[in-house]
Design a protein around this motif. Structure first.
Motif, PDB file in Angstrom:
ATOM      1  N   LEU A  74      23.995  -5.776 -20.700  1.00 44.51           N
ATOM      2  CA  LEU A  74      25.735  -6.365 -19.837  1.00 44.51           C
ATOM      3  C   LEU A  74      25.706  -5.272 -18.222  1.00 44.51           C
ATOM      4  CD1 LEU A  74      28.046  -4.592 -22.542  1.00 44.51           C
ATOM      5  CD2 LEU A  74      28.488  -6.418 -20.553  1.00 44.51           C
ATOM      6  N   THR A  75      24.763  -4.583 -18.392  1.00 46.31           N
ATOM      7  CA  THR A  75      24.381  -3.901 -16.832  1.00 46.31           C
ATOM      8  C   THR A  75      23.317  -4.524 -15.680  1.00 46.31           C
ATOM      9  OG1 THR A  75      23.517  -2.062 -17.889  1.00 46.31           O
ATOM     10  CG2 THR A  75      25.934  -2.308 -17.344  1.00 46.31           C
ATOM     11  N   ALA A  76      22.917  -5.427 -16.719  1.00 47.11           N
ATOM     12  CA  ALA A  76      21.710  -6.414 -15.719  1.00 47.11           C
ATOM     13  C   ALA A  76      22.359  -6.548 -14.274  1.00 47.11           C
ATOM     14  CB  ALA A  76      21.417  -7.890 -16.341  1.00 47.11           C
TER      15      ALA A  76
ATOM     16  N   GLU B 210      23.796  -4.635 -31.900  1.00 48.39           N
ATOM     17  CA  GLU B 210      24.120  -5.467 -32.734  1.00 48.39           C
ATOM     18  C   GLU B 210      24.312  -6.697 -33.084  1.00 48.39           C
ATOM     19  OE1 GLU B 210      25.834  -4.264 -34.480  1.00 48.39           O
ATOM     20  OE2 GLU B 210      26.666  -5.542 -35.848  1.00 48.39           O
ATOM     21  N   TYR B 211      23.570  -8.000 -32.363  1.00 46.46           N
ATOM     22  CA  TYR B 211      23.576  -9.218 -32.793  1.00 46.46           C
ATOM     23  C   TYR B 211      21.671  -9.454 -33.226  1.00 46.46           C
ATOM     24  CZ  TYR B 211      22.854 -14.548 -32.833  1.00 46.46           C
ATOM     25  OH  TYR B 211      22.867 -15.750 -33.370  1.00 46.46           O
TER      26      TYR B 211
ATOM     27  N   LEU C   6      28.127  -3.069 -28.521  1.00 45.11           N
ATOM     28  CA  LEU C   6      27.588  -3.493 -29.012  1.00 45.11           C
ATOM     29  C   LEU C   6      25.982  -4.102 -28.732  1.00 45.11           C
ATOM     30  CD1 LEU C   6      29.705  -7.280 -28.568  1.00 45.11           C
ATOM     31  CD2 LEU C   6      29.602  -5.537 -30.960  1.00 45.11           C
ATOM     32  N   GLU C   7      25.644  -2.989 -27.695  1.00 44.45           N
ATOM     33  CA  GLU C   7      24.106  -3.088 -27.359  1.00 44.45           C
ATOM     34  C   GLU C   7      23.294  -1.720 -27.336  1.00 44.45           C
ATOM     35  OE1 GLU C   7      24.865  -6.085 -23.995  1.00 44.45           O
ATOM     36  OE2 GLU C   7      24.845  -4.377 -23.334  1.00 44.45           O
ATOM     37  N   THR C   8      23.911  -0.656 -26.942  1.00 38.89           N
ATOM     38  CA  THR C   8      22.869   0.749 -26.811  1.00 38.89           C
ATOM     39  C   THR C   8      23.436   2.050 -26.576  1.00 38.89           C
ATOM     40  OG1 THR C   8      21.109   1.370 -25.465  1.00 38.89           O
ATOM     41  CG2 THR C   8      22.157   0.205 -24.429  1.00 38.89           C
ATOM     42  N   GLY C   9      23.364   3.233 -26.093  1.00 43.45           N
ATOM     43  CA  GLY C   9      23.889   4.068 -25.601  1.00 43.45           C
ATOM     44  C   GLY C   9      23.078   4.587 -23.871  1.00 43.45           C
ATOM     45  N   CYS C  10      23.691   5.939 -23.259  1.00 48.71           N
ATOM     46  CA  CYS C  10      22.974   6.046 -22.356  1.00 48.71           C
ATOM     47  C   CYS C  10      23.539   7.728 -22.518  1.00 48.71           C
ATOM     48  CB  CYS C  10      23.379   5.198 -21.600  1.00 48.71           C
ATOM     49  SG  CYS C  10      23.515   6.652 -19.580  1.00 48.71           S
ATOM     50  N   GLY C  11      22.187   8.499 -21.831  1.00 49.11           N
ATOM     51  CA  GLY C  11      23.383  10.104 -22.203  1.00 49.11           C
ATOM     52  C   GLY C  11      22.087  10.528 -20.939  1.00 49.11           C
TER      53      GLY C  11
ATOM     54  N   PHE D 177      29.925 -15.254 -32.391  1.00 47.76           N
ATOM     55  CA  PHE D 177      29.638 -13.643 -32.220  1.00 47.76           C
ATOM     56  C   PHE D 177      30.181 -13.158 -31.073  1.00 47.76           C
ATOM     57  CE2 PHE D 177      27.321  -9.638 -31.155  1.00 47.76           C
ATOM     58  CZ  PHE D 177      27.391  -9.078 -32.501  1.00 47.76           C
ATOM     59  N   PHE D 178      30.234 -13.365 -29.656  1.00 49.10           N
ATOM     60  CA  PHE D 178      30.869 -13.440 -28.400  1.00 49.10           C
ATOM     61  C   PHE D 178      31.947 -13.381 -28.450  1.00 49.10           C
ATOM     62  CE2 PHE D 178      28.482 -11.629 -25.019  1.00 49.10           C
ATOM     63  CZ  PHE D 178      27.044 -12.221 -25.504  1.00 49.10           C
ATOM     64  N   ASP D 179      33.237 -14.846 -28.966  1.00 48.78           N
ATOM     65  CA  ASP D 179      34.047 -14.674 -29.136  1.00 48.78           C
ATOM     66  C   ASP D 179      35.174 -13.861 -29.784  1.00 48.78           C
ATOM     67  OD1 ASP D 179      34.107 -16.695 -27.389  1.00 48.78           O
ATOM     68  OD2 ASP D 179      33.921 -18.264 -29.295  1.00 48.78           O
ATOM     69  N   LYS D 180      34.306 -13.725 -31.128  1.00 44.28           N
ATOM     70  CA  LYS D 180      35.030 -12.018 -31.678  1.00 44.28           C
ATOM     71  C   LYS D 180      34.258 -10.832 -31.586  1.00 44.28           C
ATOM     72  CE  LYS D 180      34.842 -11.580 -37.108  1.00 44.28           C
ATOM     73  NZ  LYS D 180      34.434 -12.068 -38.008  1.00 44.28           N
ATOM     74  N   TYR D 181      33.241 -10.045 -31.170  1.00 43.64           N
ATOM     75  CA  TYR D 181      33.456  -9.225 -31.008  1.00 43.64           C
ATOM     76  C   TYR D 181      33.106  -8.711 -29.086  1.00 43.64           C
ATOM     77  CZ  TYR D 181      32.284  -9.775 -35.494  1.00 43.64           C
ATOM     78  OH  TYR D 181      32.334  -9.771 -37.031  1.00 43.64           O
ATOM     79  N   SER D 182      32.391  -9.762 -28.304  1.00 48.20           N
ATOM     80  CA  SER D 182      32.212  -8.641 -27.122  1.00 48.20           C
ATOM     81  C   SER D 182      33.969  -9.286 -26.435  1.00 48.20           C
ATOM     82  CB  SER D 182      31.387 -10.155 -26.276  1.00 48.20           C
ATOM     83  OG  SER D 182      31.360  -9.549 -25.131  1.00 48.20           O
ATOM     84  N   THR D 183      33.533  -8.182 -25.332  1.00 48.51           N
ATOM     85  CA  THR D 183      35.061  -8.208 -24.598  1.00 48.51           C
ATOM     86  C   THR D 183      34.430  -8.662 -22.283  1.00 48.51           C
ATOM     87  OG1 THR D 183      34.346  -6.200 -23.363  1.00 48.51           O
ATOM     88  CG2 THR D 183      35.761  -5.834 -24.947  1.00 48.51           C
ATOM     89  N   VAL D 184      33.266  -9.845 -23.536  1.00 50.46           N
ATOM     90  CA  VAL D 184      32.600 -10.208 -21.955  1.00 50.46           C
ATOM     91  C   VAL D 184      32.301 -11.927 -22.475  1.00 50.46           C
ATOM     92  CG1 VAL D 184      31.242 -10.411 -19.838  1.00 50.46           C
ATOM     93  CG2 VAL D 184      31.945  -8.462 -20.824  1.00 50.46           C
ATOM     94  N   PRO D 185      32.917 -12.679 -22.037  1.00 47.60           N
ATOM     95  CA  PRO D 185      33.173 -13.409 -22.530  1.00 47.60           C
ATOM     96  C   PRO D 185      31.058 -14.336 -22.379  1.00 47.60           C
ATOM     97  CG  PRO D 185      34.721 -13.509 -20.737  1.00 47.60           C
ATOM     98  CD  PRO D 185      34.336 -12.858 -21.401  1.00 47.60           C
TER      99      PRO D 185
END
Ligand code: ZN
Length: 544
Positions: free
Chosen positions: A125-127, A152-153, A335-340, A517-525
């Motif tokens: 998402l941050t690419a 997640e996918y 849906l993708e990962t985390g960051c710390g 999957f995107f339609d159902k779960y992602s905030t980005v189309p």
């Protein structure tokens, strides 16, 4: 055109070990010969190497931006002067510290003779953000690895045993993000961090009630990367990073991937011995690496001084925050990962820091094949890339190393091979391998890391010095894509680098399921998800 005259050339990929010869450059590439009238750069008495290739760094990402914001005191302590470029123009100044801003990053890499760098952990998402930062990082060609080990996918495909769909998804995701390789961080553990489970402690512990395990994730992604013929295999940060006894997990993961091409990153952080308490496990793990030519690793050396841990490994950052009491950031990337992020300081007199320092050096000094045991500090996690010259000195100069060993806290060093007096000193050619030729080969970059005809004209020229730290900290000349960027030790030009990425083909049958999957779960189309294709052509994949 440029003829680099009479330097001692270290080009291990082409079997050249210090032979005095001319190097010819035309149109940004190395060529066999030039007309006698070509301009000459006198390199007599100097050492000529390919430009450095950093296989694992954190330099251009939304997580780096969080780290920059978190650490104003570091920036205040590290003033960045804008370099004078050609024609009296001032460069951009930026800020410094262990996570410098984009311009400073590019200038500082070039100032060390590095001309290629990979950011090792980008959430898909941050690419877009990363491409913008890389566009803004001069002097280096750059690419990044895409985080997939807690996606997640992908996890759904592991759960369902859908290997072909996983492979197609990997191909699509690399193309959609403009990424270069598959990155796995604490497989399954970052997803577990978002639930009461908190982490996966072994490679066969299931994630929640699913059939997903770390073993299943790494096997499926390794096979996907290798089947797609990606230039670089999976780039794997194992489970249990930084924990005493974690060599057991590391070796189990290596056994799980036995026979599959794969890259284990910052191995130092995964090489602590079993049997209770903190101790070195370097010997066991490097023996496995030495015996398995399909594996490559980078060391992730700890260097004493300030550092900033920046990782997708949420559970690790929480532990570091709890144990250090320092500032802390943890972020969920849906849906993708985390960051710390947690800032740290490695101290000579701190027993665990000293152990980590020793474990990294053991891995380097017990490595049987420099082509597969590569230099990194996991910048800025184990230390800044600015510490590379000092690390090179520790590897090349036993006297300096032994003096350093006398200064560190020895409390946890019992059993460390370093105490047995490892006498190895890396040669200039071995340094050229672990910083240039080796990473280029492991990354599948055919035109980097060597000086044969057709290679990119990325060249570093050092004056010979006994003090190897000084020698590698201040190259006399650095040439990027045929352009002299460092001249007489001064940065003179800051050209824009190329983007390194792949666009593997995949079966379009993936798309209906992925769209649902995107339609159902992602905030980005899905239609808005892919970045625009980078301007540079993709690095080819091997035809399966
Ligand atoms: Zn890293």
């Amino acid at each position: 055109m440029l003829r680099i005259r009479g330097g001692a050339v270290h080009d291990p990929a082409n079997g050249v070990d210090g032979a005095v010869r001319d190097l010819c450059i035309a149109d940004g590439r190395i060529v066999d010969q030039l007309p006698a009238s070509a301009p000459v750069l006198d390199a007599r008495g100097m050492v000529v190497m390919p430009g450095g290739v950093d296989i694992h760094s954190h330099v251009a990402s939304s997580s780096c931006n969080h780290a920059r914001r978190l650490l104003p005191e570091q920036r205040a302590a590290d003033e960045v002067a804008a370099p004078m470029l050609t024609g009296g123009h001032r460069g951009r100044s930026g800020t410094g510290g262990t996570v410098p801003t984009t311009f400073t990053t590019g200038y500082r890499y070039a100032g060390l003779g590095y001309t290629t760098v990979f950011d090792a952990a980008i959430a898909p998402l941050t690419a877009r953000h990363t491409h913008h930062e890389m566009d803004d990082t001069p002097c280096v060609d750059a690419g990044f690895f895409v985080l997939m080990g807690n996606d997640e996918y992908l996890l759904r495909q592991v759960d369902a045993g859908e290997r072909d769909r996983a492979r197609d998804y990997v191909a699509w995701l690399l193309g959609a993000t403009g990424g270069y390789a598959v990155k796995i961080v604490n497989p399954g553990g970052v997803e577990a961090w978002k639930t009461p489970q908190r982490n996966l402690n072994g490679i066969d512990e299931p994630l929640g009630s699913s059939r997903v395990t770390a073993r299943g994730i790494v096997e499926m992604l390794a096979d996907a990367a290798n089947t797609l013929g990606l230039p670089h295999p999976i780039h794997l940060h194992c489970n249990n990073l930084g924990l005493p006894g974690n060599v057991a997990t590391t070796l189990e993961t290596m056994r799980a991937l036995d026979g599959r091409r794969s890259h284990f990153t910052h191995l130092q952080f995964h090489s602590y011995g079993t049997g209770g308490g903190w101790k070195s496990g370097a010997r066991e793990v490097i023996e496995w690496v030495n015996a398995h030519p399909e594996l490559s690793v980078d060391v992730g050396q700890v260097m004493f001084g300030p550092a900033t841990t920046v990782t997708a490994d949420g559970p690790v950052e929480y532990l570091l925050y709890k144990s250090s009491g320092r500032k802390w950031v943890n972020i969920d990337i849906e849906l993708e990962t985390g960051c710390g992020i947690v800032p740290l300081e490695y101290k000579e007199k701190a027993s665990v820091s000293a152990l980590q320092w020793a474990v990294g050096l053991e891995l380097f000094l017990l490595s049987a094949d420099p082509w597969r045991v590569l230099l990194s500090t996991d910048h800025p996690n184990g230390g800044s890339f600015m510490a590379y010259p000092h690390l090179i000195q520790l590897l090349m100069d036993r006297t300096v190393r032994d003096e350093a060993l006398k200064r560190v806290n020895p409390a946890l060093l019992a059993g460390s091979a370093l105490l047995d007096g490892l006498s190895r000193e890396y040669t200039l050619n071995e340094i050229a391998i672990i910083t240039r030729a080796g990473p280029a080969r492991v990354l599948g970059l055919a035109s980097k890391g060597h000086l044969g005809a057709g290679a990119d004209a990325d060249v570093t020229i050092h004056a010979q010095q006994d003090d190897k730290a000084a020698m590698f900290a201040t190259p006399r000349y650095v040439i990027k894509g045929g352009e002299v960027v460092v001249e007489e030790g001064q940065l003179r030009r800051a050209p824009r680098g190329q983007r390194l990425h792949v666009q593997p083909g995949f079966d379009q049958a993936l798309m209906p399921d992925l769209t649902a999957f995107f339609d159902k779960y992602s905030t980005v189309p899905l239609s808005r998800y892919p970045v625009s294709a980078p301007a540079t052509p993709p690095t080819p994949v091997r035809q399966p």
